[in-house]
Design a protein around this motif. Structure first.
Motif, mmCIF file in Angstrom:
data_model
loop_
_atom_site.group_PDB
_atom_site.id
_atom_site.type_symbol
_atom_site.label_atom_id
_atom_site.label_comp_id
_atom_site.label_asym_id
_atom_site.label_seq_id
_atom_site.Cartn_x
_atom_site.Cartn_y
_atom_site.Cartn_z
ATOM 1 N N ASP A 210 -5.748 12.978 -10.370
ATOM 2 C CA ASP A 210 -6.400 11.883 -9.644
ATOM 3 C C ASP A 210 -7.774 12.349 -9.170
ATOM 4 O O ASP A 210 -7.884 13.260 -8.335
ATOM 5 C CB ASP A 210 -5.536 11.479 -8.456
ATOM 6 C CG ASP A 210 -6.105 10.280 -7.702
ATOM 7 O OD1 ASP A 210 -7.224 9.833 -8.036
ATOM 8 O OD2 ASP A 210 -5.424 9.788 -6.792
ATOM 9 N N PRO A 211 -8.863 11.777 -9.695
ATOM 10 C CA PRO A 211 -10.203 12.232 -9.294
ATOM 11 C C PRO A 211 -10.518 11.946 -7.832
ATOM 12 O O PRO A 211 -11.433 12.547 -7.258
ATOM 13 C CB PRO A 211 -11.133 11.437 -10.224
ATOM 14 C CG PRO A 211 -10.341 10.225 -10.616
ATOM 15 C CD PRO A 211 -8.915 10.665 -10.661
ATOM 16 N N GLU A 212 -9.762 11.055 -7.207
ATOM 17 C CA GLU A 212 -10.008 10.715 -5.806
ATOM 18 C C GLU A 212 -9.277 11.644 -4.844
ATOM 19 O O GLU A 212 -9.578 11.690 -3.654
ATOM 20 C CB GLU A 212 -9.563 9.273 -5.530
ATOM 21 C CG GLU A 212 -10.223 8.229 -6.419
ATOM 22 C CD GLU A 212 -11.724 8.176 -6.193
ATOM 23 O OE1 GLU A 212 -12.161 8.451 -5.056
ATOM 24 O OE2 GLU A 212 -12.458 7.871 -7.155
ATOM 25 N N ALA A 213 -8.298 12.382 -5.378
ATOM 26 C CA ALA A 213 -7.468 13.234 -4.499
ATOM 27 C C ALA A 213 -8.135 14.585 -4.282
ATOM 28 O O ALA A 213 -8.689 15.184 -5.210
ATOM 29 C CB ALA A 213 -6.087 13.415 -5.103
ATOM 30 N N LYS A 214 -8.087 15.040 -3.033
ATOM 31 C CA LYS A 214 -8.606 16.350 -2.673
ATOM 32 C C LYS A 214 -7.642 17.041 -1.729
ATOM 33 O O LYS A 214 -6.961 16.399 -0.940
ATOM 34 C CB LYS A 214 -9.980 16.225 -2.002
ATOM 35 C CG LYS A 214 -11.066 15.655 -2.909
ATOM 36 C CD LYS A 214 -12.396 15.583 -2.167
ATOM 37 C CE LYS A 214 -13.479 15.012 -3.074
ATOM 38 N NZ LYS A 214 -14.790 14.908 -2.363
ATOM 39 N N LYS A 215 -7.615 18.337 -1.786
ATOM 40 C CA LYS A 215 -6.739 19.095 -0.896
ATOM 41 C C LYS A 215 -7.217 18.930 0.549
ATOM 42 O O LYS A 215 -8.407 19.119 0.840
ATOM 43 C CB LYS A 215 -6.740 20.573 -1.285
ATOM 44 C CG LYS A 215 -5.769 21.412 -0.453
ATOM 45 C CD LYS A 215 -5.614 22.821 -0.999
ATOM 46 C CE LYS A 215 -6.844 23.657 -0.742
ATOM 47 N NZ LYS A 215 -6.632 25.083 -1.094
#
Length: 401
Positions: A210-215
């Protein structure tokens, strides 16, 4: 018994009606020269094929095939046949390869084309449907190629399939099924199988990160941390090297001439290295962060990965450093059992080759033995006579190591 025989014949006839053999070539005689076309593509020095059973065989006529005859050459030869499609059917492609020259570097594969192939201009960049068969070059490359063309691009199998690398005839079989499964067999034994979508990169992946997901910034993925209560001992810091306490200033040392004497340095036995606090379990550990995936918007399922809408020609388009490879027993069909039956027949070929090769090797050994210079034996006799009776000869030294 006659009734049973008639029943078997009837069953075989019925079975053959439901089975299609699209193309078969066993090179029985020189008629192949009028059916197979050499490429005349400019810029290449192409080698010629000849009809031969090779140096060792089971049957001198039945085992004849097309043999490469010139070293360090490209080869480009093809044959067209009645076009067919494997839509809704199994596709079985089978042929034999015999590297009797103990090949060091060269191809043993075939290429399968549609009807658009210009046979007289066939070359390495000519578009093909399937490339299949062994490829050997040195000790590092001994594999079976399985390459499919899909939407104008060639795709290599992602698995490593090892080919046979001896001097005998071997049978290579590729099976492509309408459920997008495949099998690769060598000498009628399955060596690989799987799913076309899994083992080739025909399609984009079904899932992507998912390109929108970040840690999250507060996500702690450290399993252990330094113990905050651990302190360095007071006596920890010791130098890594110290002057040698046993060293003495040489008697002939002249401070004016040699400078101020200093003892040599040695490793300090009390040196403990760089201090680090001990590790403890991290109470804030949340585990490894896994990037969530989403459906790939560029992925579209294709249930027809297996499909070849038109198969019309087979070609030998390869390079060989040392010639001598024999190609034979081409078979394109929709029935694996028919192909396996042909393979069982070919086992006699392998057995006959091994027997004849063993006899040739033994004859060669006997010939070398017979041609061994007699001077060697005479020299041994002279050595024995040179030692007077009662006297010891030279003692032979042995290196037991």
């Amino acid at each position: 018994m006659k009734s049973l025989a008639l029943i078997l014949v009837s069953l075989l006839a019925l079975y053959s009606v439901n089975c299609d053999v699209y193309f078969e070539e066993k090179f029985p005689d020189d008629s192949w020269e009028s059916k197979w076309i050499y490429s005349e593509h400019p810029g290449k020095e192409f080698g010629k094929f000849k009809l031969s059973a090779g140096k060792f065989y089971n049957d001198p006529e039945e085992d004849k095939g097309l043999q490469t005859s010139e070293d360090a050459r490209f080869y480009a030869l093809s044959r067209k046949f009645k076009p067919f499609s494997n839509e809704g059917k199994d596709l079985v492609i089978q042929f034999t390869v015999k590297h009797e020259q103990d090949i060091d570097c060269g191809g043993g594969y075939i290429k399968v084309f549609d009807c658009k192939l210009d046979q007289k201009d066939m070359h390495g960049e000519s578009p093909y449907e399937i490339m299949f068969g062994p490829d050997i070059c040195g000790p590092g490359t001994k594999k079976v190629h399985v390459i499919f063309s899909y939407k104008g691009k060639n795709h290599l199998i992602k698995k490593e399939i090892r080919c046979k690398d001896d001097v005998y005839t071997h049978l290579y079989t590729l099976v492509v099924k309408p459920d997008n499964k495949y099998e690769v067999l060598i000498d009628n034994e399955k060596v690989e199988d799987g799913n076309l979508e899994d083992d080739w990169d025909f399609l984009p992946p079904k899932k992507i990160k998912d390109p929108e997901a970040k840690k999250p910034e507060d996500w702690d993925d450290r399993p252990t941390i330094p113990d905050p209560d651990d302190t360095k001992p007071e006596d920890w810091d010791k130098p890594e090297h110290i002057p040698d306490p046993d060293a003495a200033k040489p008697e002939d040392w002249d401070d004016e001439m040699d400078g101020e004497w200093e003892p040599p340095m040695i490793d300090n036995p009390e040196f403990k290295g760089v201090w680090h606090p001990k590790q403890i379990d991290n109470p804030a550990y949340k585990g490894a962060w896994v990037h969530p995936e989403i459906d790939n918007p560029e992925y579209t399922e294709d249930k027809n990965l297996y499909l070849r809408k038109e198969i019309c020609a087979v070609g030998l388009d390869l390079w060989q450093v040392k010639s001598g490879t024999i190609f034979d027993n081409f078979l394109f069909t929709d029935d694996l059992e028919v192909a396996k039956a042909r393979g069982e027949e070919l086992k006699k070929t392998l057995e006959g080759e091994k027997k004849m090769k063993a006899e040739q090797d033994e004859a060669e050994r006997e010939k070398e033995k017979a041609e061994k210079p007699e001077d060697d034996e005479d020299d041994e006799d002279l050595d024995d006579e040179a030692i007077p009776e009662g006297e010891a000869g030279p003692v032979e030294e042995h290196d037991e190591l």
